[in-house]
Design a protein around this motif. Structure first.
Motif, PDB file in Angstrom:
ATOM      1  N   TYR A  12     -19.369  48.505 -59.368  1.00  0.00           N
ATOM      2  CA  TYR A  12     -18.624  49.157 -58.303  1.00  0.00           C
ATOM      3  C   TYR A  12     -17.271  48.474 -58.176  1.00  0.00           C
ATOM      4  CZ  TYR A  12     -17.499  50.166 -53.332  1.00  0.00           C
ATOM      5  OH  TYR A  12     -16.895  50.542 -52.156  1.00  0.00           O
ATOM      6  N   THR A  38      -7.753  45.272 -51.480  1.00  0.00           N
ATOM      7  CA  THR A  38      -7.191  44.783 -50.224  1.00  0.00           C
ATOM      8  C   THR A  38      -6.847  43.337 -50.511  1.00  0.00           C
ATOM      9  OG1 THR A  38      -9.331  44.037 -49.455  1.00  0.00           O
ATOM     10  CG2 THR A  38      -8.679  46.252 -48.802  1.00  0.00           C
ATOM     11  N   SER A  65      -8.328  41.010 -49.480  1.00  0.00           N
ATOM     12  CA  SER A  65      -9.560  40.234 -49.547  1.00  0.00           C
ATOM     13  C   SER A  65     -10.462  40.653 -50.705  1.00  0.00           C
ATOM     14  CB  SER A  65     -10.320  40.364 -48.224  1.00  0.00           C
ATOM     15  OG  SER A  65     -10.752  41.686 -48.055  1.00  0.00           O
ATOM     16  N   SER A  66      -9.905  41.348 -51.700  1.00  0.00           N
ATOM     17  CA  SER A  66     -10.753  41.748 -52.821  1.00  0.00           C
ATOM     18  C   SER A  66     -11.315  40.540 -53.554  1.00  0.00           C
ATOM     19  CB  SER A  66      -9.944  42.570 -53.822  1.00  0.00           C
ATOM     20  OG  SER A  66      -9.498  43.736 -53.204  1.00  0.00           O
ATOM     21  N   PHE A  67     -10.537  39.459 -53.560  1.00  0.00           N
ATOM     22  CA  PHE A  67     -10.967  38.244 -54.245  1.00  0.00           C
ATOM     23  C   PHE A  67     -11.009  37.094 -53.255  1.00  0.00           C
ATOM     24  CE2 PHE A  67      -9.522  40.914 -57.609  1.00  0.00           C
ATOM     25  CZ  PHE A  67     -10.314  40.588 -58.704  1.00  0.00           C
ATOM     26  N   ASP A  68     -11.942  36.193 -53.481  1.00  0.00           N
ATOM     27  CA  ASP A  68     -12.038  35.004 -52.640  1.00  0.00           C
ATOM     28  C   ASP A  68     -10.749  34.199 -52.796  1.00  0.00           C
ATOM     29  OD1 ASP A  68     -12.582  32.536 -51.469  1.00  0.00           O
ATOM     30  OD2 ASP A  68     -14.690  32.595 -52.044  1.00  0.00           O
ATOM     31  N   PRO A  69     -10.014  34.004 -51.696  1.00  0.00           N
ATOM     32  CA  PRO A  69      -8.709  33.337 -51.798  1.00  0.00           C
ATOM     33  C   PRO A  69      -8.821  31.897 -52.283  1.00  0.00           C
ATOM     34  CG  PRO A  69      -9.357  33.583 -49.497  1.00  0.00           C
ATOM     35  CD  PRO A  69     -10.339  34.367 -50.317  1.00  0.00           C
ATOM     36  N   ARG A  70     -10.020  31.329 -52.223  1.00  0.00           N
ATOM     37  CA  ARG A  70     -10.165  29.922 -52.573  1.00  0.00           C
ATOM     38  C   ARG A  70     -10.554  29.709 -54.035  1.00  0.00           C
ATOM     39  NH1 ARG A  70     -11.223  26.691 -48.590  1.00  0.00           N
ATOM     40  NH2 ARG A  70     -12.719  25.611 -49.895  1.00  0.00           N
ATOM     41  N   ARG A  71     -10.695  30.825 -54.779  1.00  0.00           N
ATOM     42  CA  ARG A  71     -11.141  30.681 -56.165  1.00  0.00           C
ATOM     43  C   ARG A  71     -10.105  31.286 -57.110  1.00  0.00           C
ATOM     44  NH1 ARG A  71     -16.302  29.121 -56.800  1.00  0.00           N
ATOM     45  NH2 ARG A  71     -17.347  28.738 -54.826  1.00  0.00           N
ATOM     46  N   ASP A 100     -12.390  32.301 -62.243  1.00  0.00           N
ATOM     47  CA  ASP A 100     -13.680  32.045 -61.630  1.00  0.00           C
ATOM     48  C   ASP A 100     -14.313  33.349 -61.132  1.00  0.00           C
ATOM     49  OD1 ASP A 100     -15.109  29.408 -60.189  1.00  0.00           O
ATOM     50  OD2 ASP A 100     -15.436  31.317 -59.166  1.00  0.00           O
ATOM     51  N   THR A 132     -17.722  34.979 -62.981  1.00  0.00           N
ATOM     52  CA  THR A 132     -19.011  34.905 -62.275  1.00  0.00           C
ATOM     53  C   THR A 132     -19.967  36.046 -62.662  1.00  0.00           C
ATOM     54  OG1 THR A 132     -18.005  33.697 -60.463  1.00  0.00           O
ATOM     55  CG2 THR A 132     -20.111  34.777 -60.011  1.00  0.00           C
ATOM     56  N   TYR A 186      -4.348  32.196 -58.240  1.00  0.00           N
ATOM     57  CA  TYR A 186      -5.193  32.595 -57.109  1.00  0.00           C
ATOM     58  C   TYR A 186      -4.811  34.006 -56.706  1.00  0.00           C
ATOM     59  CZ  TYR A 186      -6.834  27.871 -56.983  1.00  0.00           C
ATOM     60  OH  TYR A 186      -7.426  26.697 -57.324  1.00  0.00           O
ATOM     61  N   GLY A 226      -3.814  35.408 -54.163  1.00  0.00           N
ATOM     62  CA  GLY A 226      -2.606  35.608 -53.371  1.00  0.00           C
ATOM     63  C   GLY A 226      -1.335  35.525 -54.195  1.00  0.00           C
ATOM     64  N   GLN A 227      -1.496  35.118 -55.466  1.00  0.00           N
ATOM     65  CA  GLN A 227      -0.302  34.870 -56.282  1.00  0.00           C
ATOM     66  C   GLN A 227       0.011  36.005 -57.260  1.00  0.00           C
ATOM     67  OE1 GLN A 227      -1.871  31.145 -57.734  1.00  0.00           O
ATOM     68  NE2 GLN A 227      -0.427  29.969 -56.478  1.00  0.00           N
ATOM     69  N   ARG A 258     -13.205  42.695 -63.438  1.00  0.00           N
ATOM     70  CA  ARG A 258     -14.383  41.983 -62.950  1.00  0.00           C
ATOM     71  C   ARG A 258     -15.652  42.829 -63.165  1.00  0.00           C
ATOM     72  NH1 ARG A 258     -13.835  40.021 -56.908  1.00  0.00           N
ATOM     73  NH2 ARG A 258     -13.535  42.226 -56.587  1.00  0.00           N
TER      74      ARG A 258
END
Lengths: 570, 286, 279
Positions: free
Chosen positions: B111, B116, B118-124, B128, B132, B166, B168-169, B182
């Motif tokens: 899927y 948005t 937040s589609s990806f974890d901002p901390r990873r 990564d 996964t 990341y 955000g970049q 993904r």
């Protein structure tokens, strides 16, 4: 730092107290946050404004006094829980007994003390005693009235005793075998006779009438406010003034903030010079002291000794000193359990207390050593032969060794309400360690402490105490009632205690309590009591008031409260 | 493409030269109701549908029509109030109840949601996040995984250098394609796309649509394509399903629906498209 | 406030802060020239070369007590902060994850949420008094009491963040990647929901010391003469009015510096918790 958890929210606003600004400056913002959170605990309310009727200057017939708290009820001793310092203040100003102790000069210029060897008419004009010392006849004042102008007669006296004994919460314990209203007889409107159980009780009887227990009430005013369910108007009188016969009546009050007392125009000794007294609650002792320094109030109560010493340097203020201070520091060693069921251990600890250091460091010299608890000024009585209170490590160690110990751990319990005593504990802890005592200090809230004291549940407790009736009998035995009595916090009971009671009984059997013979028995009883070391009288504390030099007529009384009716303001 | 790898059991290797086994995702009387009482809202009316590895199903409707809820139900991200989703006849609720069943289903059906922040974890790192599913669902790790990831990125015209960044970049469009990457590294047999081109720049929308269509056709991947944009949906789908207020108002071969709409709502959608500015013309990308 | 914001931006200061806190926790007592629990000379002596911070109302050395107090206050505040934050974050994650579910887990989650709201209405001191009343006043019981007081705050902050984070698309992406819900929670929700609680650490730290002192004032704190800054401040504060400022100023300064140091450390943690992209 955003203190989002602060239980008190904002620090209380204390606008016109300049010292606070200085404190803020000193401590910096965070220090103040900490201090504010703390002092907010201490000062739920504090002087929000000192304007209005003047403290130190202006109209001399109205004064403002800083007090630490107000009594929740005006009923005083009639409420079981009415025995607080605040209630005593109201006793001194709203109530009057049949007789009282006259004031005599003492050490501090312009100040007087109660003469406990003499009783003069108060609500009664005069009194005389029968030959056998068992019948006291009181002659009422001519034309004497209450605040509203109702005549005060023998009926009011009879009624007052009935009202006391009818109150369920009133403790009659200090009256001993006295029969209460049954012993009070109206002879005519102007004469009352009171029978007492023994001639020797006479002095204490007069003491009770004068201080603490013997107030006379206006029957007319109380009857007017009585209800079917409350025939003595106890509920009404708890919150309304005017039914007492003291120099003042309560005009208005805001709970926990302020109480206004107004002069009683029909007062037995003539209308007081000070027409209006505002008792303003300032819970923090340091703030009360600084209000005194700034002249915002004319008198502050309950000032810490160190602050008193500082304020004494101000020539416009009086910090009174008396020859025989009444309030004392009482260290009770509870004898109903180990380790203080052992006389040697008690005596050892008595020698491990740094009396002189306590007087100097904790009380800034404003305390004196105490020998027993009978007022040394009592006629016929001396303190000769009563052991001195001395810090003597070697003696303490050897006594402890005699008890079979080289060291002892125990807990000394104190109330957080008395900071001076917390400091005192620390001093004891430091010095007693040298004699082998490892003292753990335990702090309890005032309520918990009260329960622990009357229940004798702790090993050792420290508190301030006083006998409001300064007769030998009352002072000597009130806190040593036999058996498991809650008014005897040490529960002292052993061979020495038997000897103590032999001497007490011998003294009480004598009709003249102020005779040399009585004095010798009281001296012997006190010597035994001090030797037994169940209660150690660490020192007696000087009056805790500070007031402006403009006041004359300040009186040191057995309840350490102010008799505003005796004040003159210059 | 890459060398054959041993995938999870039921996932047929798409590189198998002959026909990979057909996978069928079915909805039976699928219903989703939100709330209770006065706030009760029927997002999906009972409906039946089927997607298999040769289908490209377009689901079109305005926002609030229930099309996104439907797609989430189909991939097991939401639980139906009534009805069932079945994969090859097995209820997915049953599959999802065990970790291994869940992983088999996820490896088969993937899927991709609209991008948005937040589609990806901002901390990873993006590496990564993309590695996964490859590791969890196919057990591919290390250099092998890196090679596969780079292959998919090339397909999506993404710079492998971004892998160390990341979320955000990079830009929204790049993130959307990373989201596709993904899912594609899993080599799913059915791919559900929810508004995957809406956030993209018009200049790349066509390329991405083409890429998805081509990928699905060459790899025998069934496609569910959810969008509010009729042209893109029509372009990519072989079957079209039109939804309104949680109800299927029209369902048939795309060509038939476009040329001969039966329902007034479908007609109004078509009219709106014809009158409005052309987002994208099916023939311009054909 | 601006100072704290500044500190949060300078990682070097965070490290200095962390070092200073640890240093005083470990060595504070050794720096005390006198026994901090014994009367060593006369009362209320102003600062001098012999007694750098003066002596308090009983004659104990204020410098020694401030140094020894660091071991109690900082250690306790650190323990409380760590325990309250860990417990609060875990609780916040659990309720944030479960409270909207159907069934027993949801009911439990909602129940805990209501309970946490309730604790907000009860003054923290009351909670502390009750707990210490039941367990007695020791460092352990006070730590537990303070952690219990503080953890609901951390839990509420975390829960609010979880409610936001769990709607983030990467949570579903984690599920699509084949991770089990618990794995998603630990891998994605937890790290992304901790930030508000971690930012609040310095407040918890400072507040712990203040509540500790307030409990002492109510008679349920550590018994005197335990050198504890809050007690030193509260017992000395009356004297400030008439000029004895030293028994209060120095512990207050120590408290202030400790909170600033804690804020600096929290600033570093916040930066770490914000995620690499934001750095």
């Amino acid at each position: 730092m955003k203190n989002r958890l602060s239980p008190q929210g904002q620090a209380p606003a204390r606008s016109d107290i300049p010292q606070l600004q200085r404190r803020s400056f000193l401590l910096g913002s965070l220090g103040v946050a900490a201090v504010a959170a703390l002092s907010a605990c201490a000062d739920q309310s504090t002087a929000s404004s000192t304007s209005g009727s003047s403290g130190g200057s202006g109209d001399t017939s109205e004064i403002v006094v800083a007090v630490s708290a107000l009594a929740a009820s005006l009923n005083g001793v009639l409420d079981g829980n009415g025995i607080s310092l605040q209630a005593f203040e109201l006793n001194a100003n709203l109530q009057a007994g049949l007789v009282r102790n006259p004031y005599i000069d003492d050490e501090t210029e312009g100040c007087v003390v109660q003469d406990f060897n003499t009783y003069v008419g108060y609500v009664a004009d005069s009194y005389d005693v029968s030959e056998d010392g068992l019948t006291y006849t009181f002659h009422m004042r001519d034309g004497y009235t209450d605040v509203e102008g109702n005549a005060i007669t023998a009926d009011d006296v009879v009624y007052s005793f009935e009202r006391k004994w009818a109150s369920e919460s009133y403790s009659t314990a200090s009256w001993g075998d006295f029969k209460g209203p049954d012993a009070v007889t109206k002879v005519d409107d102007m004469t009352v006779q009171i029978e007492i159980p023994s001639a020797g009780f006479g002095l204490t009887f007069l003491g009770l009438l004068a201080n603490l227990q013997g107030h006379i009430y206006s029957k007319t005013i109380l009857d007017a406010n009585a209800t079917k369910d409350d025939p003595y108007a106890m509920t009404w009188s708890a919150q309304n003034g005017g039914w007492g016969l003291g120099p003042y009546y309560m005009e208005s009050q805001t709970a926990d903030q302020e109480m206004v007392l107004v002069a009683n125009p029909n007062y037995a000794y003539g209308e007081p010079e000070v027409k209006k007294v505002t008792l303003r609650v300032v819970t923090d002792a340091g703030t009360r002291a600084s209000l005194m320094k700034s002249g915002d109030v004319i008198l502050s109560e309950d000032i810490l000794p160190n602050d008193q010493a500082t304020l004494a340097e101000d020539s416009s203020l009086t910090v009174p000193v008396v020859g025989d201070p009444i309030e004392y520091v009482d260290l009770t060693l509870v004898t109903n359990k180990a380790p203080f069921n052992d006389l040697k251990v008690r005596q050892a600890f008595m020698n491990a207390i740094p009396y002189e250091q306590i007087i100097e460091e904790v009380y800034a010299g404003r305390a004196v050593l105490k020998k027993g608890n009978i007022n040394p000024s009592t006629k016929g009585y001396t303190t000769d032969g009563i052991p001195d209170m001395v810090y003597d490590v070697d003696k303490a160690k050897s006594l402890l060794a005699e008890a079979g110990m080289d060291s002892l751990d125990f807990t000394l319990t104190v109330s957080t309400a008395t900071q001076d005593l917390v400091n005192l504990c620390i001093l004891i802890q430091s010095y007693a360690a040298d004699a082998g005592f490892n003292v753990e200090v335990e702090q309890l809230s005032a309520a918990e402490f009260g329960t622990a004291r009357s229940g004798a549940t702790k090993q050792a407790i420290l508190y301030r105490n006083r006998a409001q009736v300064q007769t030998p009998e009352y002072s000597c035995i009130t806190f040593f009632k036999p058996g498991d009595d809650p008014s005897s916090p040490s529960r002292w009971s052993d061979e020495l205690n038997d000897q103590f009671w032999d001497e007490v009984d011998a003294a009480r059997a004598l009709p003249d309590q102020l005779s040399d013979e009585a004095g010798e028995h009281w001296n012997a009883a006190q010597t035994i009591m001090v030797t037994a070391a169940a209660e150690i009288f660490i020192c007696a504390i000087q009056p805790t008031q500070v007031f402006s030099n403009s006041i004359t007529g300040w009186a040191y009384r057995s309840e350490n409260q102010n008799d505003f009716g005796n004040f003159s303001i210059s | 493409m890459s060398t054959p790898t041993s995938g999870v059991e039921i996932v047929p290797d798409p590189q198998e030269p002959r026909k990979p086994p057909v996978v069928t995702l079915q909805a039976e009387k699928l219903t989703r109701v939100f709330g209770r009482g006065p706030s009760r809202h029927v997002a999906v009316q009972p409906l039946d549908l089927q997607i298999d590895t040769s289908t490209a199903l377009g689901i079109v409707g305005e926002s609030g029509s229930g099309k996104s809820t439907l797609s989430r139900l189909l991939v097991g991200l939401d639980t139906p109030t009534a009805g069932e989703v079945l994969i090859d006849g097995t209820r997915i609720s049953q599959l999802m109840s065990t970790p291994s069943g869940m992983r088999r289903f996820r490896a088969t059906v993937q899927y991709v949601a609209q991008d948005t922040f937040s589609s990806f974890d901002p901390r990873r790192t993006l590496r990564d996040s993309v590695a996964t599913p490859l590791r969890v669902l196919r057990g591919v790790k290390g250099e092998e995984a890196e090679a596969e990831i780079r292959e998919v990125l090339t397909l999506l015209q993404l710079d492998p250098g971004f892998l160390d960044r990341y979320p955000g970049q990079i830009s929204g469009g790049q993130r959307q394609r990373f989201a596709l990457a993904r899912s594609l590294v899993v080599r799913p047999r059915i791919l559900m796309c929810d508004e995957v081109v809406s956030a993209l720049d018009v200049s790349v929308q066509g390329a991405v649509l083409n890429m998805i269509r081509e990928y699905c056709e060459t790899h025998s991947v069934g496609l569910g394509f959810v969008s509010h944009g009729l042209p893109a949906t029509a372009f990519i789908s072989s079957t079209l399903l039109v939804m309104k207020y949680g109800e299927v108002v029209e369902h048939g071969p795309t060509k038939d629906v476009i040329e001969n709409p039966q329902h007034p709502y479908t007609r109004s959608l078509l009219d709106a498209y014809r009158r409005g500015p052309a987002e994208i013309k099916a023939d311009s990308v054909a | 406030m601006r100072v704290l914001t500044f500190l949060k931006q300078v990682p070097v200061l965070s490290l200095v802060g962390a070092f200073a806190l640890l240093f005083f926790v470990i060595f504070g007592g050794m720096l005390a020239p006198y026994d901090p629990e014994r009367v060593v000379t006369g009362a209320l002596q102003s600062p001098s070369t012999e007694h750098w911070f003066g002596t308090d109302a009983t004659g104990m050395d204020v410098f020694s007590r401030v140094m020894a107090g660091a071991q109690i206050d900082i250690a306790l505040a650190l323990v409380v902060t760590v325990v309250a934050t860990v417990a609060g974050v875990v609780l916040g994650i659990v309720i944030g994850t479960f409270e909207s579910r159907r069934g027993l887990a949801g009911m439990a989650g909602r129940g805990i949420t209501r309970f946490l709201d309730l604790t907000d209405a009860v003054p923290p001191l009351v909670i502390g008094v009750v707990i210490v009343g039941l367990m007695g006043a020791t460092l352990t019981s006070l730590s537990i009491a303070l952690a219990l007081i503080m953890s609901p705050v951390q839990a509420r902050l975390t829960r609010a963040e979880v409610l936001k984070v769990r709607n983030d698309a990467y949570v579903e992406a984690g599920l699509m990647a084949g991770l089990r819900p618990m794995q998603v929670t630990f891998r994605h929700v937890l790290p992304n929901s901790m930030r508000p609680a971690i930012e609040n650490c310095s407040t918890v730290f400072g507040f712990s010391v203040i509540v500790l002192a307030s409990l002492g004032f109510l008679g349920v704190g550590l018994n005197p003469p335990t050198p504890e800054w809050g007690n030193m401040i509260s017992s000395g504060v009356s004297g400030v009015m008439l000029g004895s400022w030293w028994p209060v100023l120095f512990p207050a300064l120590a408290l202030m510096l400790a909170v600033i140091a804690a804020a600096a450390v929290a600033g570093l943690l916040t930066r770490l918790s914000r995620g690499p992209a934001a750095r």
